[in-house]
Write an enzyme that holds these catalytic residues in place. Structure first.
Site, short mmCIF file in Angstrom:
data_model
loop_
_atom_site.label_atom_id
_atom_site.label_comp_id
_atom_site.label_asym_id
_atom_site.label_seq_id
_atom_site.Cartn_x
_atom_site.Cartn_y
_atom_site.Cartn_z
N TYR A 198 0.84 -1.20 0.00
CA TYR A 198 0.00 0.00 0.00
C TYR A 198 0.87 1.25 0.00
O TYR A 198 2.06 1.21 0.33
CB TYR A 198 -0.96 0.00 1.20
CG TYR A 198 -0.30 0.27 2.54
CD1 TYR A 198 0.18 -0.78 3.32
CD2 TYR A 198 -0.16 1.57 3.02
CE1 TYR A 198 0.78 -0.53 4.55
CE2 TYR A 198 0.43 1.82 4.26
CZ TYR A 198 0.90 0.76 5.01
OH TYR A 198 1.50 1.01 6.22
N CYS A 199 0.25 2.36 -0.39
CA CYS A 199 0.91 3.67 -0.32
C CYS A 199 -0.19 4.70 -0.11
O CYS A 199 -1.32 4.36 0.22
CB CYS A 199 1.74 3.94 -1.58
SG CYS A 199 0.79 3.98 -3.10
N THR A 200 0.12 5.97 -0.32
CA THR A 200 -0.86 7.02 -0.01
C THR A 200 -2.09 6.98 -0.91
O THR A 200 -3.22 6.98 -0.44
CB THR A 200 -0.20 8.40 -0.11
OG1 THR A 200 0.99 8.38 0.68
CG2 THR A 200 -1.12 9.50 0.37
#
Ligand code: ZN
Ligand code: ZN
Length: 340
Positions: A198-200
């Site tokens: 995941y990331c932003t």
């Protein structure tokens, strides 16, 4: 033929923006999809979007598109329809910025780039069409109930420090380029485990998922729309929230609180704190975490030396700044945190 670039001065453009009467909506979106001729795609897109008075910054590459734009509210639905009509951009997720005055952009810039996210990958066999499976918030929660599932955070260390998913692995590198090989190395032999990245907002982890598949991992997922969309879904659907702390974003708020916990500490006194700030000394500008008490004590500076510097006459401060390298620098505590 329509103009494909802007020829009016910046000043004039900015003035025009402030004279507009229709409010603007700020939107971001990205999509990885093959673009055979990025230059041609760029020119066509420019003509279409300038017709709707869209402003902003868009990158186009052979691997896809990444956009941060604003549109006058009355044109929003036309923009949506127009994008929907572009082959490859069907069912696009448009992220609408909250708490935004729509004044961030006053010109439309569409640039052709080598990649939409610089990755340093030189292997010609790497294929962005083979990427991990999307998971939504419900699926993310379900998969992470299994203790064997590995969750990997593909953001920067200062983002991870103030907030992350329960049990997520941090990849302690300063750049996304280095994070890719490092993540594969850290996961090592876990080739068949369930891995969720995941990331932003999703753009980095989507690429990272393709990278891991390329490296022989078989069961790779990535969180659709990133933390931003997850937080939104959790609220809207009343789901369990597995994200602890704050989601760091580069705006005036320096982050959006997602759970009440404060998981980070003041870099100066060690008290619980998760407010990022830039050192008030222009010659330093260090990004760091500071509690309210230290903010007062050090007048927003990262050290006694910087505090001293801000009280020098402007002339002397300018002398001190000379020769200091520019660019963003941050405390990198990630390495010491992960060296357990
Ligand atoms: Zn403190
Ligand atoms: Zn400083």
């Amino acid at each position: 033929m329509a103009a494909l670039h802007n020829r009016v001065s910046q000043k004039e453009l900015k003035e025009r923006l402030y004279q507009e009467t229709d409010p603007r909506t700020t939107i971001s979106f990205y999509r990885y999809f093959p673009i055979a001729d990025p230059r041609l795609f760029r020119d066509e897109l420019y003509s279409m979007l300038s017709g709707l008075k869209v402003f902003g910054r868009i990158y186009v590459a052979r691997e896809g598109i990444n956009a941060q734009i604003s549109v006058p509210q009355p044109n929003f639905e036309r923009l949506r329809a127009l994008l929907e009509g572009v082959a490859g951009l069907e069912r696009l997720r448009l992220n609408i910025a909250v708490d935004d005055d729509g004044k961030s952009f006053w010109v439309l810039k569409i640039k052709v780039r080598d990649k939409i996210v610089a990755d340093g990958i030189e292997d010609a066999g790497f294929d962005m069409n083979r990427k991990g499976k999307y998971v939504d918030a419900v699926e993310f929660n379900r998969l992470t109930n299994d203790p064997d599932t590995i969750v990997v955070d593909m953001r920067n260390h200062y983002e991870y420090e103030v907030g992350h998913f329960d049990g997520a692995i941090e990849v302690p590198s300063d750049t996304f380029r280095d994070q890719l090989p490092m993540s594969a190395e850290m996961l090592g032999a876990e080739k068949d485990k369930t891995i969720i990245m995941y990331c932003t907002g999703g753009i980095r982890c989507e690429k990272a998922s393709a990278y891991l598949l390329h490296k022989g991992f078989s069961n790779v997922f990535h969180l659709e729309g990133g933390i931003i969309h997850y937080a939104h879904s959790v609220k809207e659907q009343g789901l369990e929230n597995k994200f602890r702390g704050k989601n760091f974003v580069f705006d005036n708020r320096m982050g959006e609180r997602i759970s009440d916990e404060v998981i980070a500490h003041c870099h100066q006194c060690g008290a619980p704190a998760d407010t990022h700030t830039n050192c008030r000394n222009e010659g330093c500008h260090l990004l760091f975490i500071q509690c309210a008490a230290c903010a007062e004590k050090y007048e927003g500076c990262c050290s006694a030396a910087c505090q001293e510097a801000i009280h020098l006459p402007e002339e002397e401060q300018r002398m001190l700044r000379k020769g200091v390298e520019k660019g963003m620098h941050t405390f990198n505590k990630a390495r010491s945190r992960t060296r357990k």
